[in-house]
Write a protein that holds these residues in place. Sequence first.
Motif, PDB file in Angstrom:
ATOM      1  N   CYS A 194      28.174  48.598  68.726  1.00  0.00           N
ATOM      2  CA  CYS A 194      29.591  48.359  68.444  1.00  0.00           C
ATOM      3  C   CYS A 194      29.753  47.288  67.370  1.00  0.00           C
ATOM      4  O   CYS A 194      28.854  46.502  67.112  1.00  0.00           O
ATOM      5  N   GLN A 195      30.937  47.273  66.764  1.00  0.00           N
ATOM      6  CA  GLN A 195      31.241  46.331  65.704  1.00  0.00           C
ATOM      7  C   GLN A 195      32.168  45.239  66.208  1.00  0.00           C
ATOM      8  O   GLN A 195      33.182  45.538  66.830  1.00  0.00           O
ATOM      9  N   VAL A 196      31.833  43.984  65.874  1.00  0.00           N
ATOM     10  CA  VAL A 196      32.788  42.906  66.110  1.00  0.00           C
ATOM     11  C   VAL A 196      33.665  42.777  64.873  1.00  0.00           C
ATOM     12  O   VAL A 196      33.160  42.674  63.757  1.00  0.00           O
ATOM     13  N   VAL A 197      34.977  42.831  65.072  1.00  0.00           N
ATOM     14  CA  VAL A 197      35.925  42.655  63.966  1.00  0.00           C
ATOM     15  C   VAL A 197      36.640  41.324  64.183  1.00  0.00           C
ATOM     16  O   VAL A 197      37.321  41.139  65.198  1.00  0.00           O
ATOM     17  N   PRO A 198      36.431  40.360  63.271  1.00  0.00           N
ATOM     18  CA  PRO A 198      37.019  39.041  63.491  1.00  0.00           C
ATOM     19  C   PRO A 198      38.523  39.014  63.224  1.00  0.00           C
ATOM     20  O   PRO A 198      39.005  39.627  62.283  1.00  0.00           O
ATOM     21  N   VAL A 199      39.246  38.302  64.078  1.00  0.00           N
ATOM     22  CA  VAL A 199      40.662  37.988  63.831  1.00  0.00           C
ATOM     23  C   VAL A 199      40.695  36.505  63.515  1.00  0.00           C
ATOM     24  O   VAL A 199      40.493  35.675  64.407  1.00  0.00           O
ATOM     25  N   PRO A 200      40.924  36.142  62.246  1.00  0.00           N
ATOM     26  CA  PRO A 200      40.782  34.726  61.880  1.00  0.00           C
ATOM     27  C   PRO A 200      41.823  33.812  62.522  1.00  0.00           C
ATOM     28  O   PRO A 200      42.968  34.207  62.739  1.00  0.00           O
ATOM     29  N   THR A 201      41.385  32.615  62.861  1.00  0.00           N
ATOM     30  CA  THR A 201      42.302  31.550  63.281  1.00  0.00           C
ATOM     31  C   THR A 201      41.985  30.352  62.399  1.00  0.00           C
ATOM     32  O   THR A 201      40.896  30.283  61.804  1.00  0.00           O
ATOM     33  N   PHE A 202      42.919  29.420  62.314  1.00  0.00           N
ATOM     34  CA  PHE A 202      42.782  28.352  61.331  1.00  0.00           C
ATOM     35  C   PHE A 202      43.058  26.985  61.935  1.00  0.00           C
ATOM     36  O   PHE A 202      43.941  26.831  62.790  1.00  0.00           O
ATOM     37  N   ALA A 203      42.297  25.995  61.445  1.00  0.00           N
ATOM     38  CA  ALA A 203      42.451  24.617  61.917  1.00  0.00           C
ATOM     39  C   ALA A 203      43.903  24.164  61.785  1.00  0.00           C
ATOM     40  O   ALA A 203      44.455  23.544  62.696  1.00  0.00           O
ATOM     41  N   LYS A 204      44.546  24.491  60.646  1.00  0.00           N
ATOM     42  CA  LYS A 204      45.918  23.999  60.410  1.00  0.00           C
ATOM     43  C   LYS A 204      46.929  24.601  61.397  1.00  0.00           C
ATOM     44  O   LYS A 204      48.031  24.095  61.558  1.00  0.00           O
ATOM     45  N   GLU A 205      46.518  25.679  62.074  1.00  0.00           N
ATOM     46  CA  GLU A 205      47.378  26.253  63.131  1.00  0.00           C
ATOM     47  C   GLU A 205      46.836  25.912  64.518  1.00  0.00           C
ATOM     48  O   GLU A 205      47.177  26.573  65.507  1.00  0.00           O
ATOM     49  N   GLY A 206      45.961  24.927  64.576  1.00  0.00           N
ATOM     50  CA  GLY A 206      45.368  24.544  65.853  1.00  0.00           C
ATOM     51  C   GLY A 206      44.522  25.664  66.444  1.00  0.00           C
ATOM     52  O   GLY A 206      44.306  25.737  67.660  1.00  0.00           O
ATOM     53  N   PHE A 207      44.022  26.546  65.574  1.00  0.00           N
ATOM     54  CA  PHE A 207      43.170  27.679  65.983  1.00  0.00           C
ATOM     55  C   PHE A 207      43.857  28.618  66.981  1.00  0.00           C
ATOM     56  O   PHE A 207      43.202  29.270  67.801  1.00  0.00           O
ATOM     57  N   LYS A 208      45.181  28.687  66.913  1.00  0.00           N
ATOM     58  CA  LYS A 208      45.906  29.627  67.780  1.00  0.00           C
ATOM     59  C   LYS A 208      45.671  31.061  67.289  1.00  0.00           C
ATOM     60  O   LYS A 208      45.575  31.300  66.084  1.00  0.00           O
ATOM     61  N   VAL A 209      45.600  31.991  68.228  1.00  0.00           N
ATOM     62  CA  VAL A 209      45.396  33.402  67.874  1.00  0.00           C
ATOM     63  C   VAL A 209      46.756  34.013  67.533  1.00  0.00           C
ATOM     64  O   VAL A 209      47.654  34.042  68.377  1.00  0.00           O
ATOM     65  N   SER A 210      46.909  34.483  66.323  1.00  0.00           N
ATOM     66  CA  SER A 210      48.204  35.012  65.876  1.00  0.00           C
ATOM     67  C   SER A 210      48.410  36.452  66.327  1.00  0.00           C
ATOM     68  O   SER A 210      47.604  37.337  65.998  1.00  0.00           O
ATOM     69  N   PRO A 211      49.479  36.730  67.067  1.00  0.00           N
ATOM     70  CA  PRO A 211      49.747  38.103  67.499  1.00  0.00           C
ATOM     71  C   PRO A 211      49.850  39.063  66.307  1.00  0.00           C
ATOM     72  O   PRO A 211      49.369  40.197  66.390  1.00  0.00           O
ATOM     73  N   GLU A 212      50.436  38.615  65.214  1.00  0.00           N
ATOM     74  CA  GLU A 212      50.580  39.489  64.042  1.00  0.00           C
ATOM     75  C   GLU A 212      49.215  39.899  63.507  1.00  0.00           C
ATOM     76  O   GLU A 212      48.991  41.062  63.168  1.00  0.00           O
ATOM     77  N   ARG A 213      48.294  38.934  63.422  1.00  0.00           N
ATOM     78  CA  ARG A 213      46.965  39.271  62.889  1.00  0.00           C
ATOM     79  C   ARG A 213      46.210  40.200  63.836  1.00  0.00           C
ATOM     80  O   ARG A 213      45.461  41.060  63.403  1.00  0.00           O
ATOM     81  N   VAL A 214      46.416  40.011  65.130  1.00  0.00           N
ATOM     82  CA  VAL A 214      45.783  40.925  66.096  1.00  0.00           C
ATOM     83  C   VAL A 214      46.335  42.329  65.898  1.00  0.00           C
ATOM     84  O   VAL A 214      45.573  43.295  65.776  1.00  0.00           O
ATOM     85  N   ARG A 215      47.659  42.438  65.820  1.00  0.00           N
ATOM     86  CA  ARG A 215      48.287  43.750  65.669  1.00  0.00           C
ATOM     87  C   ARG A 215      47.776  44.441  64.409  1.00  0.00           C
ATOM     88  O   ARG A 215      47.458  45.634  64.423  1.00  0.00           O
ATOM     89  N   ALA A 216      47.657  43.677  63.338  1.00  0.00           N
ATOM     90  CA  ALA A 216      47.225  44.248  62.062  1.00  0.00           C
ATOM     91  C   ALA A 216      45.767  44.706  62.092  1.00  0.00           C
ATOM     92  O   ALA A 216      45.366  45.605  61.350  1.00  0.00           O
ATOM     93  N   ALA A 217      44.973  44.098  62.971  1.00  0.00           N
ATOM     94  CA  ALA A 217      43.529  44.409  62.992  1.00  0.00           C
ATOM     95  C   ALA A 217      43.198  45.604  63.872  1.00  0.00           C
ATOM     96  O   ALA A 217      42.084  46.140  63.816  1.00  0.00           O
ATOM     97  N   ILE A 218      44.132  46.034  64.701  1.00  0.00           N
ATOM     98  CA  ILE A 218      43.859  47.144  65.627  1.00  0.00           C
ATOM     99  C   ILE A 218      43.789  48.475  64.867  1.00  0.00           C
ATOM    100  O   ILE A 218      44.655  48.773  64.049  1.00  0.00           O
ATOM    101  N   THR A 219      42.713  49.225  65.149  1.00  0.00           N
ATOM    102  CA  THR A 219      42.569  50.561  64.557  1.00  0.00           C
ATOM    103  C   THR A 219      42.368  51.552  65.706  1.00  0.00           C
ATOM    104  O   THR A 219      42.345  51.163  66.876  1.00  0.00           O
ATOM    105  N   SER A 220      42.156  52.798  65.361  1.00  0.00           N
ATOM    106  CA  SER A 220      41.938  53.813  66.404  1.00  0.00           C
ATOM    107  C   SER A 220      40.598  53.612  67.110  1.00  0.00           C
ATOM    108  O   SER A 220      40.355  54.169  68.168  1.00  0.00           O
ATOM    109  N   LYS A 221      39.719  52.805  66.501  1.00  0.00           N
ATOM    110  CA  LYS A 221      38.408  52.564  67.119  1.00  0.00           C
ATOM    111  C   LYS A 221      38.389  51.321  68.011  1.00  0.00           C
ATOM    112  O   LYS A 221      37.395  51.047  68.678  1.00  0.00           O
TER     113      LYS A 221
END
Lengths: 304, 304
Positions: free
Chosen positions: A35-62
Amino acid sequence: MSSLTIGAVCDPEDEILVAEPYYTNYRGFAHLLGCQVVPVPTFAKEGFKVSPERVRAAITSKTRLLVVPSPGNPTGAVLSHQDLQELGSICMDAGIFFVVDEVYREFVYEAKGPDALAPSVLAVPGLEEVAIVVDSVSKRYSACGARIGCLVTRNEALYQACLCFAQARLSPPTVDQFAAEAALRTPRNEMRANIAAYKARRDVVVQGLNEIDGVSCPCPAGAFYLVADLPVDDAEHFCRFLLTDFDLDGQTVMLAPASGFYATPGAGRNQVRVAYVLDIPALKRSLAILQAGLQAYASYRIES
Amino acid sequence: MSSLTIGAVCDPEDEILVAEPYYTNYRGFAHLLGCQVVPVPTFAKEGFKVSPERVRAAITSKTRLLVVPSPGNPTGAVLSHQDLQELGSICMDAGIFFVVDEVYREFVYEAKGPDALAPSVLAVPGLEEVAIVVDSVSKRYSACGARIGCLVTRNEALYQACLCFAQARLSPPTVDQFAAEAALRTPRNEMRANIAAYKARRDVVVQGLNEIDGVSCPCPAGAFYLVADLPVDDAEHFCRFLLTDFDLDGQTVMLAPASGFYATPGAGRNQVRVAYVLDIPALKRSLAILQAGLQAYASYRIES
């Protein structure tokens, strides 16, 4: 446990979204099962919070899984009940599982009282079919070499699949099972005293790091790690320099270059992970050594 | 260790030849990694020896491994130095690895002296590049729940691949490592006394089984298992009958149906695996119970 989850849920070629920076072994477990790990980036300036928008954008049929540790290794970020709800509802909509690695559950520094715990995905209503918790006794009781963990799901089909894997695996180590059972009886207030010690360590390290010229890090709300930006181009090179070409009165510090926690090329190159697991005098001394090391490294870079 | 070997050597779709009947979990390990176990049948009337001809005939372009336990679970068969040489040379010719599971190495009943061991594939000259030994402390020291094993290879590329897997796996359990180290200092003569006790148990069970009407088994040369033919059509049904519908003065015996050790459809249906790990009085009593159970089962079958 992460390996079990991937095996039970994924087929080869499937994708696993993981909040980045992430625990390096996720990639190994996934790779082993094709299987492939697909990273969803988080950033120090956002306190490394996981962004729902970035998660949504990263989802594919796989995509089959979203994996987030909370409190997180290496960032120390803690998801709130609302964060879990938002991410979980995205997973529900996409028909994927939401795996929360809660091994550092007790290591939270803003909550009060003897029962203070990080918010758990199991407590979010409506996620019963998609929420998976992976857990272990190792971090909670400083039992790194114990090999006892668990996976929690309310999804019946997933439970049955995991049972097949568990039966093939036979049992976890017997002695560790007895030790874990005893450890689980540790009184809550004893655990909280331990957490208070970690909080004091965190405060010393976060303040100390941010006082060093060019160094910055957000204040982690949990776990016992943090990711700091250093004023260097290549933190791995700097970490090696500290070990091979530098000492302050015969002592040096070892840091984990953060690039190993990223799959995105080039990400985290100026970052290190710090584990604040020593006592306060040792941490203060380490900060002084790091500061001197950065100064020496700047001269070394100019000269070489 | 078997799982590690498969992961390090095979790609998905690859085939693994395994002497049948075999340790059931080989199939689970292989399946998890997308590989196929291809059985090479062995037969009671041949003392469950692995036939070089059948191995040669089973090799295809997808074959990557031949796996044989010696001394074997569930048959107790022990490969001679010459057997290992023959099978190893077939593997060399075919360009596949030869994995010998030597966990029962000390459990041999025909060899004499304090250093008596089953012949090891590591001692066969010329097989350096293809021989792999998998081993564990669990059987040797009756430490079933210990999770300490090893893989031995002289093949540099394989060694490097295994190292990657080992690093992803982190460490085996710490406490078990210390215990294993202590156990490895068990004096050889103490171990041999233990083996002598097993030999006496084997002799009682083999003789006792062959004296029961319609029951037969070859005399195993090693390990502490044997596979016996019973005068029943469906040993699994009989085993269940013993547990649910039969007792002799309040006692019964539990046997492992051998069909679970076969991948060939229908094979082993009239067989059971017996582990002779109890003391001699208990074994004698078990034989009496089995004999009575078979008689009761015959009547039960006629009636129902």
